[in-house]
Design a protein around this motif. Structure first.
Motif, PDB file in Angstrom:
ATOM      1  N   GLU A 173      -0.030  26.341   6.909  1.00  0.00           N
ATOM      2  CA  GLU A 173      -0.930  25.114   6.955  1.00  0.00           C
ATOM      3  C   GLU A 173      -0.890  24.441   8.146  1.00  0.00           C
ATOM      4  OE1 GLU A 173      -0.790  23.513   2.425  1.00  0.00           O
ATOM      5  OE2 GLU A 173       0.655  22.603   3.859  1.00  0.00           O
ATOM      6  N   ILE A 174      -2.016  24.077   8.759  1.00  0.00           N
ATOM      7  CA  ILE A 174      -2.196  23.077  10.083  1.00  0.00           C
ATOM      8  C   ILE A 174      -1.489  21.645   9.952  1.00  0.00           C
ATOM      9  CG2 ILE A 174      -3.827  22.213  11.733  1.00  0.00           C
ATOM     10  CD1 ILE A 174      -5.634  24.443  10.831  1.00  0.00           C
ATOM     11  N   ILE A 175      -0.506  21.592  10.768  1.00  0.00           N
ATOM     12  CA  ILE A 175       0.206  20.323  11.035  1.00  0.00           C
ATOM     13  C   ILE A 175      -0.734  19.233  11.448  1.00  0.00           C
ATOM     14  CG2 ILE A 175       2.172  19.014  11.966  1.00  0.00           C
ATOM     15  CD1 ILE A 175       3.325  21.772  12.347  1.00  0.00           C
ATOM     16  N   SER A 176      -0.870  17.869  10.968  1.00  0.00           N
ATOM     17  CA  SER A 176      -1.952  17.034  11.073  1.00  0.00           C
ATOM     18  C   SER A 176      -1.033  15.753  11.832  1.00  0.00           C
ATOM     19  CB  SER A 176      -2.734  16.726  10.164  1.00  0.00           C
ATOM     20  OG  SER A 176      -1.729  16.046   8.977  1.00  0.00           O
ATOM     21  N   GLU A 177      -1.737  14.835  12.276  1.00  0.00           N
ATOM     22  CA  GLU A 177      -1.033  13.720  12.884  1.00  0.00           C
ATOM     23  C   GLU A 177      -0.541  12.960  11.803  1.00  0.00           C
ATOM     24  OE1 GLU A 177      -0.216  12.724  15.886  1.00  0.00           O
ATOM     25  OE2 GLU A 177      -1.334  13.734  17.392  1.00  0.00           O
ATOM     26  N   GLU A 178      -1.505  13.143  10.723  1.00  0.00           N
ATOM     27  CA  GLU A 178      -1.032  12.287   9.420  1.00  0.00           C
ATOM     28  C   GLU A 178       0.369  12.456   8.878  1.00  0.00           C
ATOM     29  OE1 GLU A 178      -3.185  10.613   5.319  1.00  0.00           O
ATOM     30  OE2 GLU A 178      -4.140  12.214   6.630  1.00  0.00           O
ATOM     31  N   ASN A 179       0.418  14.106   8.710  1.00  0.00           N
ATOM     32  CA  ASN A 179       1.634  14.703   8.384  1.00  0.00           C
ATOM     33  C   ASN A 179       3.003  14.057   9.023  1.00  0.00           C
ATOM     34  OD1 ASN A 179       0.232  17.874   8.008  1.00  0.00           O
ATOM     35  ND2 ASN A 179       0.468  16.212   6.459  1.00  0.00           N
ATOM     36  N   LEU A 180       2.747  14.007  10.609  1.00  0.00           N
ATOM     37  CA  LEU A 180       3.525  13.436  11.326  1.00  0.00           C
ATOM     38  C   LEU A 180       4.313  12.144  11.191  1.00  0.00           C
ATOM     39  CD1 LEU A 180       2.631  15.612  14.511  1.00  0.00           C
ATOM     40  CD2 LEU A 180       4.447  16.464  12.813  1.00  0.00           C
ATOM     41  N   GLU A 181       3.105  11.178  10.945  1.00  0.00           N
ATOM     42  CA  GLU A 181       3.398  10.033  10.641  1.00  0.00           C
ATOM     43  C   GLU A 181       4.234   9.828   9.231  1.00  0.00           C
ATOM     44  OE1 GLU A 181      -0.291   7.880  10.662  1.00  0.00           O
ATOM     45  OE2 GLU A 181      -0.632   8.455  12.842  1.00  0.00           O
ATOM     46  N   TYR A 182       3.720  10.685   8.196  1.00  0.00           N
ATOM     47  CA  TYR A 182       4.372  10.355   6.858  1.00  0.00           C
ATOM     48  C   TYR A 182       5.778  10.834   7.148  1.00  0.00           C
ATOM     49  CZ  TYR A 182       4.767  11.046   1.866  1.00  0.00           C
ATOM     50  OH  TYR A 182       5.224  11.085   0.563  1.00  0.00           O
ATOM     51  N   ALA A 237       1.283  18.559  16.053  1.00  0.00           N
ATOM     52  CA  ALA A 237      -0.164  18.312  15.510  1.00  0.00           C
ATOM     53  C   ALA A 237      -1.234  19.417  16.003  1.00  0.00           C
ATOM     54  CB  ALA A 237      -0.537  17.116  15.949  1.00  0.00           C
ATOM     55  N   GLY A 238      -1.860  20.056  14.950  1.00  0.00           N
ATOM     56  CA  GLY A 238      -2.916  21.187  15.185  1.00  0.00           C
ATOM     57  C   GLY A 238      -2.307  22.573  15.211  1.00  0.00           C
ATOM     58  N   ARG A 239      -1.138  22.648  15.142  1.00  0.00           N
ATOM     59  CA  ARG A 239      -0.506  24.135  15.178  1.00  0.00           C
ATOM     60  C   ARG A 239      -0.376  24.529  13.733  1.00  0.00           C
ATOM     61  NH1 ARG A 239       1.730  25.411  20.040  1.00  0.00           N
ATOM     62  NH2 ARG A 239       1.762  27.569  19.012  1.00  0.00           N
ATOM     63  N   ILE A 240      -0.228  25.652  13.688  1.00  0.00           N
ATOM     64  CA  ILE A 240       0.023  26.079  12.180  1.00  0.00           C
ATOM     65  C   ILE A 240       1.609  26.346  11.915  1.00  0.00           C
ATOM     66  CG2 ILE A 240      -0.225  28.316  10.865  1.00  0.00           C
ATOM     67  CD1 ILE A 240      -2.733  28.763  12.442  1.00  0.00           C
ATOM     68  N   SER A 241       1.925  25.788  11.047  1.00  0.00           N
ATOM     69  CA  SER A 241       3.439  25.926  10.748  1.00  0.00           C
ATOM     70  C   SER A 241       4.004  27.226  10.260  1.00  0.00           C
ATOM     71  CB  SER A 241       3.714  24.721   9.592  1.00  0.00           C
ATOM     72  OG  SER A 241       5.088  25.008   9.124  1.00  0.00           O
ATOM     73  N   LYS A 286       0.927  -1.074  -0.097  1.00  0.00           N
ATOM     74  CA  LYS A 286      -0.180  -0.091  -0.067  1.00  0.00           C
ATOM     75  C   LYS A 286       0.774   1.089   0.040  1.00  0.00           C
ATOM     76  CE  LYS A 286      -3.724   2.219   2.378  1.00  0.00           C
ATOM     77  NZ  LYS A 286      -4.647   2.423   3.861  1.00  0.00           N
ATOM     78  N   VAL A 287       0.669   2.078  -1.007  1.00  0.00           N
ATOM     79  CA  VAL A 287       1.445   3.145  -1.229  1.00  0.00           C
ATOM     80  C   VAL A 287       0.675   4.391  -0.693  1.00  0.00           C
ATOM     81  CG1 VAL A 287       2.813   2.329  -2.974  1.00  0.00           C
ATOM     82  CG2 VAL A 287       1.081   3.706  -3.513  1.00  0.00           C
ATOM     83  N   SER A 288       1.442   5.717  -0.308  1.00  0.00           N
ATOM     84  CA  SER A 288       0.787   6.851   0.083  1.00  0.00           C
ATOM     85  C   SER A 288       1.531   7.924  -0.081  1.00  0.00           C
ATOM     86  CB  SER A 288       0.202   6.665   1.540  1.00  0.00           C
ATOM     87  OG  SER A 288       1.497   6.621   2.450  1.00  0.00           O
ATOM     88  N   VAL A 289       0.720   9.152  -0.206  1.00  0.00           N
ATOM     89  CA  VAL A 289       1.609  10.433  -0.119  1.00  0.00           C
ATOM     90  C   VAL A 289       0.619  11.397   0.658  1.00  0.00           C
ATOM     91  CG1 VAL A 289       2.303  10.305  -2.589  1.00  0.00           C
ATOM     92  CG2 VAL A 289       0.234  11.141  -2.044  1.00  0.00           C
ATOM     93  N   ALA A 290       1.457  12.228   1.286  1.00  0.00           N
ATOM     94  CA  ALA A 290       0.825  13.095   2.200  1.00  0.00           C
ATOM     95  C   ALA A 290      -0.276  13.956   1.703  1.00  0.00           C
ATOM     96  CB  ALA A 290       1.827  14.183   2.724  1.00  0.00           C
ATOM     97  N   LYS A 291      -1.378  13.749   2.759  1.00  0.00           N
ATOM     98  CA  LYS A 291      -2.434  14.667   2.152  1.00  0.00           C
ATOM     99  C   LYS A 291      -2.408  15.984   2.286  1.00  0.00           C
ATOM    100  CE  LYS A 291      -6.099  11.103   2.900  1.00  0.00           C
ATOM    101  NZ  LYS A 291      -7.364  10.734   3.786  1.00  0.00           N
ATOM    102  N   ILE A 292      -3.131  16.949   1.371  1.00  0.00           N
ATOM    103  CA  ILE A 292      -2.718  18.559   1.598  1.00  0.00           C
ATOM    104  C   ILE A 292      -3.555  19.075   2.927  1.00  0.00           C
ATOM    105  CG2 ILE A 292      -3.578  20.670   0.569  1.00  0.00           C
ATOM    106  CD1 ILE A 292      -3.670  19.253  -2.222  1.00  0.00           C
ATOM    107  N   VAL A 321       6.310  27.145  14.916  1.00  0.00           N
ATOM    108  CA  VAL A 321       4.803  27.339  14.744  1.00  0.00           C
ATOM    109  C   VAL A 321       4.362  28.538  15.095  1.00  0.00           C
ATOM    110  CG1 VAL A 321       4.443  24.847  14.817  1.00  0.00           C
ATOM    111  CG2 VAL A 321       4.463  26.370  17.012  1.00  0.00           C
ATOM    112  N   LEU A 322       3.186  29.315  14.461  1.00  0.00           N
ATOM    113  CA  LEU A 322       2.672  30.299  15.021  1.00  0.00           C
ATOM    114  C   LEU A 322       2.348  30.469  16.544  1.00  0.00           C
ATOM    115  CD1 LEU A 322       2.541  30.701  12.094  1.00  0.00           C
ATOM    116  CD2 LEU A 322       0.452  31.666  12.167  1.00  0.00           C
ATOM    117  N   LYS A 323       2.926  31.714  17.172  1.00  0.00           N
ATOM    118  CA  LYS A 323       2.570  31.827  18.510  1.00  0.00           C
ATOM    119  C   LYS A 323       0.883  31.782  18.786  1.00  0.00           C
ATOM    120  CE  LYS A 323       6.554  33.823  20.649  1.00  0.00           C
ATOM    121  NZ  LYS A 323       6.823  35.014  21.574  1.00  0.00           N
ATOM    122  N   GLU A 324       0.048  32.182  17.891  1.00  0.00           N
ATOM    123  CA  GLU A 324      -1.280  32.529  17.768  1.00  0.00           C
ATOM    124  C   GLU A 324      -1.983  32.130  16.571  1.00  0.00           C
ATOM    125  OE1 GLU A 324      -2.269  36.412  18.821  1.00  0.00           O
ATOM    126  OE2 GLU A 324      -1.019  36.624  20.706  1.00  0.00           O
TER     127      GLU A 324
END
Length: 489
Positions: free
Chosen positions: A448-457, A426-430, A396-402, A481-484
């Motif tokens: 962009e908002i960093i997701s758990e899926e991003n981190l796993e990828y 995860a959940g913070r704005i890069s 099973k192959v994958s690429v990071a989702k947007i 990441v952005l402070k606010e």
């Protein structure tokens, strides 16, 4: 126009034949003021034309003489109305395209598998990227191009976009129906910009995909150095009149270009254009034959697969460049990175790139039958070496989702930030980008908002030994990441 002429290169030769007494930079003055070992290695001829924009040699920033003539010849050869030489590589030409048409807050439609220069230009310009997910090849684990249908939907949703950017062909040599994409965009009176980094040669052979200029695109950043025979870092920006102001393009190109332009690079563009125009078809005919032979031989090696024409048939795979040899190694139970390292350590072979599932080898007119035999022998031994761990099960192959874009990349890049552990982001704005390079496809970019899926990828690629990079922290332990959580701007 006389495509046999090389006005820029010939002008340099005429200048040095006069044995001018140089009281200007560069300080080595034809190598006389250079460290002797390097001077001897490089040679007098190269150093003699390492000159600066004195009046007899024209000026890339305001061309009126031999550079202007060379660029006009290139425009004629590439089917463009204007051609601008770049000594900042294709990255500089790509940034010029975007900055020429986008103002702060303007939308630009781009594929997700963009080069990092596109992300940089979006930050510089203040544009808002509207991403289109390219079609994923689940057999090979690679991304192809964006489809005409996807472009049409994006334009219907964002008719105020200032441009559509297309990669043609992709790093792996796959091309969508660029002519149809151009027709769709032009119905909205929106220009099409083409990242043609891996397609300078396609313009010169009818068995290869349509070039950007042949398809009617408005601008194309084209790496002559990659596959066209010029020196590394030399590229061209081809422009057609109509939806793009070429004077604006010249201004932006000048802003992004060093004033100490390399005449060695410029001359190599001049002669590469002549060589491609005169001999490109014959040379590429032979290269295509070699590529077909190599692909056939690779597909007889156990557990290896090199796709060809069977890739075609979808909207995203309208055509392909057979000189790009994709070699899938996943059925050997190894990653592309494993294969790259093994070939380097055992056969001194350097491939173009590797990813989780493949290696990519590029054939050009420089390659011989002996070169092919050498790498084919190496691939046979690679297969034998890893055959005990071969796995013929489908992987099973994958690429990071947007990720979700929360704020504009420019706002995020310049915003106040804090540094936190990457695995807790995860959940913070890069506030920065991270990508697998090559080919440089972003996993997330500023805003962009960093997701758990991003981190796993990211972890998956790091564990496979692939070159994940882009963060200021080269250890990839922390991220800015952005402070606010600010409202979208």
């Amino acid at each position: 126009m006389n495509q046999n002429a090389t006005p820029l290169f010939s002008g340099l030769l005429q200048h040095i034949k006069k044995d001018p007494k140089a009281f200007h930079i560069p300080g080595h003055k034809a190598g006389k003021g250079m460290e002797p070992t390097f001077q001897e290695f490089i040679g007098y001829n190269t150093l003699a034309i390492d000159l600066i924009n004195i009046e007899p040699l024209d000026d890339l920033h305001h061309p009126r003489g031999i550079i202007k003539e060379a660029q006009q010849l290139a425009a004629s050869a590439f089917g463009a109305d204007h051609t601008f030489f770049s000594v900042q590589g294709t990255s500089g030409a790509i940034m010029t395209m975007i900055l020429s048409v986008c103002n702060p807050g303007d939308k630009i439609i781009v594929p997700r598998n963009i080069h990092k220069s596109v992300s940089s230009a979006i930050i510089f310009s203040g544009a808002i990227p509207i991403f289109i997910q390219p079609e994923l090849d689940h057999t090979l684990g690679i991304s192809h191009g964006i489809t005409p249908n996807a472009v049409a939907k994006a334009l219907q949703a964002h008719p105020d976009a200032k441009a559509v950017l297309v990669i043609n062909p992709t790093y792996f040599g796959i091309a969508a129906d660029l002519k149809q994409i151009v027709n769709i965009a032009h119905q909205f009176h929106i220009p099409v910009l083409v990242d043609e980094a891996h397609g300078v040669h396609i313009h010169f052979h009818d068995k290869l995909p349509l070039s950007a200029m042949q398809a009617g695109a408005d601008m194309a950043a084209t790496s002559v150095h990659k596959l066209g025979g010029s020196l590394t870092q030399s590229s061209v920006l081809n422009v057609k009149d109509g939806l793009v102001n070429h004077d604006r393009v010249q201004t932006v190109m000048s802003m992004l270009t060093t004033t100490s332009t390399s005449y060695i690079l410029l001359a190599s563009l001049d002669v590469a254009r002549k060589y491609l125009y005169q001999h490109g078809t014959d040379l590429l005919t032979q290269t295509i034959k070699y590529a077909e032979f190599a692909r056939s031989e690779i597909n007889q090696i156990p557990h290896l697969y090199s796709p060809g024409g069977e890739l075609l048939g979808t909207e995203a795979t309208f055509d392909y460049d057979p000189t790009k040899i994709i070699i899938s190694v996943k059925n050997l139970g190894i990653t592309g990175h494993d294969a790259e390292v093994w070939l380097r350590e055992n056969y001194q072979i350097e491939v173009e790139l590797s990813d989780m599932y493949n290696i990519l080898c590029i054939l050009t007119p420089a390659d011989s039958k002996e070169d092919l035999k050498y790498i084919l022998n190496a691939l046979k031994h690679l297969s034998q070496h890893y055959q005990d761990g071969a796995n013929l099960q489908e992987i099973k192959v994958s690429v990071a989702k947007i990720p979700l874009l929360a704020v504009s990349p420019r706002v995020a890049f310049y915003a106040e930030y804090e540094v936190i552990p990457l695995q807790e982001s995860a959940g913070r704005i890069s506030a920065e980008s991270i990508m697998v390079y090559p080919p440089g496809i972003p996993i997330f970019i500023p805003g962009e908002i960093i997701s758990e899926e991003n981190l796993e990828y990211i972890s998956k690629n790091i564990n496979s030994g692939l070159p994940v990079q882009g963060l200021e922290d080269e250890t990839l332990a922390t991220v800015r990441v952005l402070k606010e959580r600010v409202a979208f701007k």
